[in-house]
Design a protein around this motif. Structure first.
Motif: not given
Length: 227
Positions: A74-94
């Motif tokens: 999870i921490a790596l998601c905040f420091f990698t471009s792919k991780g940030k892409t996944v987070m920013d595409r995620s549906d916050v409602k769900i």
């Protein structure tokens, strides 16, 4: 754990599957994520079924293997471009609705307490108020993201409070387990999470719930600084 009634294990199995399904939907059906999670569950199932986690001696305890790899990922998601892409595409409602899984989980923990597998301190009759996050999640989902009547600040506060409640039960569970540094529940330690399928709670459900909150907070903070 043979003394447990048959209905308890399905509660945790179905709760885990529901958590994964909601995450899969929230991440726009990301195949890499679902593959990693499934492989991780298979590994942890084998370890917990083999009795690996019932050995509680040693520092750090083997229990750490359940929690730390997902947290590092999870921490790596905040420091990698792919991780940030996944987070920013995620549906916050769900991701918000995902927190309803905390209701059956807490009911399952209470059932484990009634059958002397976890201490009372880990339930809503003790120091665990995490069920409140599950109970309020549908209202936050509806009024925050469907009706849009909750302010961004309220959504931020709700996520942060739920994070604190999650941290509380994780810390309580660890300090209630029969490790060298145990602090609570010496009369009835936390033994259930060393066994299948209860090990899925710390290795899968907790990290996904943590991820859901962190992604939601990231999106809310980014939105708050945009002009």
């Amino acid at each position: 754990m043979e003394h447990l009634p048959l209905y308890i294990k399905p509660i945790f199995i179905l709760s885990t599957l529901l958590t994964i399904l909601l995450l899969y939907k929230a991440t726009r059906y990301s195949k890499p994520i679902i593959i990693v999670i499934v492989l991780w569950l298979v590994i942890q199932s084998i370890l917990s079924l083999s009795g690996f986690y019932t050995v509680t001696s040693g520092i750090p305890p083997r229990f750490a293997i359940l929690l730390f790899p997902p947290v590092i990922l999870i921490a790596l998601c905040f420091f990698t471009s792919k991780g940030k892409t996944v987070m920013d595409r995620s549906d916050v409602k769900i991701l918000t609705l995902l927190h309803t899984v905390r209701i059956p989980v807490e009911l399952g923990l209470y059932a484990l307490y009634l059958h002397h597998a976890v201490p009372e301190i880990m339930t809503f009759e003790g120091r665990n108020f995490d069920i409140l996050c599950g109970l309020t999640a549908p209202f936050v989902y509806y009024f925050g993201y469907i009706r849009n009547v909750l302010s961004r600040n309220i959504l931020i506060v709700w996520n942060m409070v739920c994070l604190l409640l999650l941290a509380n039960i994780v810390l309580t569970a660890v300090l209630s387990a029969p490790f060298a540094f145990q602090q609570f529940a010496f009369d009835q330690p936390n033994i259930a999470l060393a066994y299948f399928p209860f090990a899925w709670l710390p290795c899968c459900i907790v990290p996904i719930v943590l991820f859901a909150h962190l992604v939601s907070l990231r999106r809310l903070f980014i939105a708050s600084v945009k002009p």
